[in-house]
Design a protein around this motif. Sequence first.
Motif, PDB file in Angstrom:
ATOM      1  N   SER A   1      -8.977 -13.107 -34.375  1.00  0.00           N
ATOM      2  CA  SER A   1      -8.744 -13.486 -35.770  1.00  0.00           C
ATOM      3  C   SER A   1     -10.013 -13.548 -36.624  1.00  0.00           C
ATOM      4  O   SER A   1      -9.957 -13.865 -37.806  1.00  0.00           O
ATOM      5  N   SER A   2     -11.171 -13.245 -36.027  1.00  0.00           N
ATOM      6  CA  SER A   2     -12.426 -13.264 -36.781  1.00  0.00           C
ATOM      7  C   SER A   2     -13.202 -11.983 -36.482  1.00  0.00           C
ATOM      8  O   SER A   2     -12.857 -11.236 -35.573  1.00  0.00           O
ATOM      9  N   GLN A   3     -14.290 -11.778 -37.228  1.00  0.00           N
ATOM     10  CA  GLN A   3     -15.134 -10.612 -36.952  1.00  0.00           C
ATOM     11  C   GLN A   3     -15.803 -10.752 -35.587  1.00  0.00           C
ATOM     12  O   GLN A   3     -15.853  -9.786 -34.818  1.00  0.00           O
TER      13      GLN A   3
ATOM     14  N   THR B   1     -15.117  -0.432 -27.164  1.00  0.00           N
ATOM     15  CA  THR B   1     -16.584  -0.304 -27.210  1.00  0.00           C
ATOM     16  C   THR B   1     -17.223  -1.297 -28.191  1.00  0.00           C
ATOM     17  O   THR B   1     -18.446  -1.278 -28.370  1.00  0.00           O
ATOM     18  N   THR B   2     -16.412  -2.148 -28.798  1.00  0.00           N
ATOM     19  CA  THR B   2     -16.958  -3.182 -29.695  1.00  0.00           C
ATOM     20  C   THR B   2     -16.452  -4.569 -29.271  1.00  0.00           C
ATOM     21  O   THR B   2     -16.349  -5.477 -30.103  1.00  0.00           O
ATOM     22  N   GLY B   3     -16.116  -4.693 -27.997  1.00  0.00           N
ATOM     23  CA  GLY B   3     -15.719  -5.965 -27.404  1.00  0.00           C
ATOM     24  C   GLY B   3     -16.359  -6.066 -26.035  1.00  0.00           C
ATOM     25  O   GLY B   3     -16.995  -5.112 -25.564  1.00  0.00           O
TER      26      GLY B   3
ATOM     27  N   GLY C   1     -20.530   1.411 -39.569  1.00  0.00           N
ATOM     28  CA  GLY C   1     -20.995   0.061 -39.917  1.00  0.00           C
ATOM     29  C   GLY C   1     -20.832  -0.973 -38.819  1.00  0.00           C
ATOM     30  O   GLY C   1     -21.077  -2.147 -39.038  1.00  0.00           O
ATOM     31  N   ASN C   2     -20.417  -0.544 -37.625  1.00  0.00           N
ATOM     32  CA  ASN C   2     -20.225  -1.522 -36.547  1.00  0.00           C
ATOM     33  C   ASN C   2     -21.194  -1.339 -35.377  1.00  0.00           C
ATOM     34  O   ASN C   2     -20.902  -1.753 -34.251  1.00  0.00           O
ATOM     35  N   SER C   3     -22.357  -0.790 -35.661  1.00  0.00           N
ATOM     36  CA  SER C   3     -23.358  -0.639 -34.594  1.00  0.00           C
ATOM     37  C   SER C   3     -23.742  -1.969 -33.943  1.00  0.00           C
ATOM     38  O   SER C   3     -23.910  -2.025 -32.716  1.00  0.00           O
ATOM     39  N   PRO C   4     -23.881  -3.067 -34.715  1.00  0.00           N
ATOM     40  CA  PRO C   4     -24.198  -4.342 -34.041  1.00  0.00           C
ATOM     41  C   PRO C   4     -23.171  -4.684 -32.967  1.00  0.00           C
ATOM     42  O   PRO C   4     -23.529  -5.221 -31.910  1.00  0.00           O
ATOM     43  N   ALA C   5     -21.911  -4.380 -33.218  1.00  0.00           N
ATOM     44  CA  ALA C   5     -20.855  -4.663 -32.235  1.00  0.00           C
ATOM     45  C   ALA C   5     -21.054  -3.831 -30.967  1.00  0.00           C
ATOM     46  O   ALA C   5     -20.859  -4.310 -29.847  1.00  0.00           O
TER      47      ALA C   5
ATOM     48  N   PHE D   1     -12.619 -13.166 -23.682  1.00  0.00           N
ATOM     49  CA  PHE D   1     -12.749 -11.872 -24.339  1.00  0.00           C
ATOM     50  C   PHE D   1     -13.672 -12.081 -25.521  1.00  0.00           C
ATOM     51  O   PHE D   1     -13.465 -12.999 -26.322  1.00  0.00           O
ATOM     52  N   CYS D   2     -14.683 -11.220 -25.650  1.00  0.00           N
ATOM     53  CA  CYS D   2     -15.618 -11.319 -26.774  1.00  0.00           C
ATOM     54  C   CYS D   2     -15.280 -10.272 -27.824  1.00  0.00           C
ATOM     55  O   CYS D   2     -15.333  -9.073 -27.540  1.00  0.00           O
ATOM     56  N   GLU D   3     -14.934 -10.719 -28.992  1.00  0.00           N
ATOM     57  CA  GLU D   3     -14.664  -9.827 -30.126  1.00  0.00           C
ATOM     58  C   GLU D   3     -15.935  -9.697 -30.946  1.00  0.00           C
ATOM     59  O   GLU D   3     -16.526 -10.707 -31.349  1.00  0.00           O
ATOM     60  N   PHE D   4     -16.360  -8.450 -31.165  1.00  0.00           N
ATOM     61  CA  PHE D   4     -17.573  -8.247 -31.973  1.00  0.00           C
ATOM     62  C   PHE D   4     -17.301  -7.418 -33.230  1.00  0.00           C
ATOM     63  O   PHE D   4     -18.218  -7.170 -34.017  1.00  0.00           O
ATOM     64  N   ASP D   5     -16.063  -6.967 -33.418  1.00  0.00           N
ATOM     65  CA  ASP D   5     -15.730  -6.152 -34.601  1.00  0.00           C
ATOM     66  C   ASP D   5     -14.269  -6.369 -34.988  1.00  0.00           C
ATOM     67  O   ASP D   5     -13.490  -5.423 -35.122  1.00  0.00           O
TER      68      ASP D   5
END
Lengths: 134, 134, 134
Positions: free
Chosen positions: B12-14, B45-47, B82-86, B116-120
């Motif tokens: 539910s968040s970025q 690839t962003t988690g 725009g999601n390279s940090p993720a 589970f880590c959400e990064f994007d």
Amino acid sequence: MNKKNFLEVVTSSQTEMVDITSGLQSKVEELDLESGLLVVYCPHTTGAVTINEGADPAVRRDIIKVLNSIVPWDFDYRHMEGNSPAHVKASLVGESVQIVVENRTIQLGQWQRVFFCEFDGPRRRKVWLKAMSS
Amino acid sequence: MNKKNFLEVVTSSQTEMVDITSGLQSKVEELDLESGLLVVYCPHTTGAVTINEGADPAVRRDIIKVLNSIVPWDFDYRHMEGNSPAHVKASLVGESVQIVVENRTIQLGQWQRVFFCEFDGPRRRKVWLKAMSS
Amino acid sequence: MNKKNFLEVVTSSQTEMVDITSGLQSKVEELDLESGLLVVYCPHTTGAVTINEGADPAVRRDIIKVLNSIVPWDFDYRHMEGNSPAHVKASLVGESVQIVVENRTIQLGQWQRVFFCEFDGPRRRKVWLKAMSS
């Protein structure tokens, strides 16, 4: 180690990510792993293995650039070989990945590819493989 | 992939860490894994997946905040989505964890929970599972 | 957990890397693992396990120093126990490693050793082991 159980990787830069996915798939067939886990292991202390996006080469370029900015080149290092930053990156990224195998096929997400990470190249490298049947 | 072999996670968040421990325990029972290893794999690839303290929610908040400060949002990124940090965080934290199972029960330390880590995000995500019997 | 299935580690500093390689090799023999995978798992949320260079002690000193500089001691932390940096490092380095075993011998690269990483010591720690036969 049996020839079936490793993959050779030749790197061409000091730091880079090399896509080894198709080599791994070939090995799964050679090793005749029907269903289970493929362990992909880096026996080097200045390299690593990771899974990330493979479609846009800019992603791996960005990952390497950020790792190179997070881990300082210049620091109060005591290890005299000058490659301490590579050792740090190896422990941050990790020396192995575990990949699910079904129907003799490595199971990856839609955008995922497997990469050997070179942090102290260029060099000739090896990646060890272990097939675990389920 | 068989329904037994994945878990759905709605974020539910970025950036956030979602506790999936009880879902994993249910799957171990469904999969009838008596003793062995449960591989918990993120196909995105962003988690990522990690194990850390679950008692105080401030811990996961602190981990996410520090990751967001270590990996710059603003950088000379080339990847245009725009999601390279993720993507960087995914390779730092890692795409999978391996959990020991005994007596059809996942074995975790006293304070450990699986996240589970959400990064994007926010997004609908899946986590793949593989049961390896010992 | 059965006595064969863990290793005790006593740490003596707040942050350090302790070589546990020979202890792991002894356990592989005790566990009678001929060929397969040894899972080395940290059940603590302020410690980790990693594989890196063991020949020069300066390498582990450099790794610890850089981790301590990347993850800030002073930050807007909310977790009141004061050990949030340790939790962050635990998720960056990772809670487990998977080691290939052949002929009852753990397979490591020429310079590799296995380390328990202490991030909130000194403490008495345990590392759990799981033998998976191939």
